[in-house]
Design a protein around this motif. Sequence first.
Motif, PDB file in Angstrom:
ATOM      1  N   LYS A 130       0.817  -1.215   0.000  1.00 61.21           N
ATOM      2  CA  LYS A 130       0.000   0.000   0.000  1.00 61.21           C
ATOM      3  C   LYS A 130       0.854   1.268   0.000  1.00 61.21           C
ATOM      4  O   LYS A 130       0.405   2.316  -0.440  1.00 61.21           O
ATOM      5  CB  LYS A 130      -0.935   0.013   1.216  1.00 61.21           C
ATOM      6  N   LYS A 131       2.081   1.179   0.471  1.00 62.80           N
ATOM      7  CA  LYS A 131       2.993   2.324   0.489  1.00 62.80           C
ATOM      8  C   LYS A 131       3.529   2.635  -0.906  1.00 62.80           C
ATOM      9  O   LYS A 131       3.921   3.761  -1.176  1.00 62.80           O
ATOM     10  CB  LYS A 131       4.180   2.065   1.424  1.00 62.80           C
ATOM     11  N   CYS A 137       2.077   1.045  -4.082  1.00 58.80           N
ATOM     12  CA  CYS A 137       1.107   0.834  -5.162  1.00 58.80           C
ATOM     13  C   CYS A 137       0.007   1.880  -5.071  1.00 58.80           C
ATOM     14  O   CYS A 137      -1.002   1.689  -4.389  1.00 58.80           O
ATOM     15  CB  CYS A 137       0.550  -0.582  -5.092  1.00 58.80           C
ATOM     16  N   LYS A 138       0.212   2.981  -5.763  1.00 58.54           N
ATOM     17  CA  LYS A 138      -0.717   4.120  -5.746  1.00 58.54           C
ATOM     18  C   LYS A 138      -1.270   4.338  -7.139  1.00 58.54           C
ATOM     19  O   LYS A 138      -0.592   4.092  -8.130  1.00 58.54           O
ATOM     20  CB  LYS A 138       0.010   5.391  -5.305  1.00 58.54           C
ATOM     21  N   GLY A 139      -2.496   4.814  -7.217  1.00 54.70           N
ATOM     22  CA  GLY A 139      -3.116   5.074  -8.505  1.00 54.70           C
ATOM     23  C   GLY A 139      -3.895   3.862  -8.990  1.00 54.70           C
ATOM     24  O   GLY A 139      -4.485   3.129  -8.200  1.00 54.70           O
ATOM     25  N   ASP A 171      -0.491   2.349 -13.176  1.00 53.22           N
ATOM     26  CA  ASP A 171       0.567   2.927 -12.363  1.00 53.22           C
ATOM     27  C   ASP A 171       1.370   1.857 -11.612  1.00 53.22           C
ATOM     28  O   ASP A 171       2.496   2.111 -11.198  1.00 53.22           O
ATOM     29  CB  ASP A 171      -0.029   3.915 -11.354  1.00 53.22           C
TER      30      ASP A 171
END
Length: 183
Positions: A49-50, A52-54, A93
């Motif tokens: 989660k830190k 893997c954004k977008g 992303d």
Amino acid sequence: QHGYKLNGYLKVILNGYITNMDLLKYNGTLYPAFQAQGYAAQFAIPYAKKFCKGKGYDIGCMKKEWALPGAVPIDVSFDDEWDAYNLPDTAVDYIFSSHCLEHLPNWVEALEYWTTIINSKGTLFLYLPHYSQEYWRPWNNRKHIHAFDETIIKDYLVHNNYKHIYTSGPDLNCSFTVVAQKF
């Protein structure tokens, strides 16, 4: 380490202490029983989660409820057309994949394809079974076609121009993490 059964649980004496941890014994070595229950991603998701954004895909999640939150789940067991070698045409992303690559006939082809789907400066996050866990080696577990450690994957990513590559050693799930940025 010594083990004995008591009330259906394997009690283990480790360094003089008795533990109630459910354990499996393979070839004389004890492993946590949860390693045989699936959903390895649960150990990587908080960390993923830190990074893997977008918009992204979780490739090989097995069950939709096991997918990385916010990711589009992709698995051959779903009733759709998508799998590790056939993703939607939309660039993303990130790609998150947990305990999948070792099952694929051609892991290099899969990673090359995934790289084409990830946006520039996007993230590849892999969580893989570590070679140190004897049962997960392909000659002991016929569901696995490949065995990995962090150096094999890192060497591949360096060769393919990924940057900011982070690899961990084996964790308590006898798995390791690789995070890299596509350039």
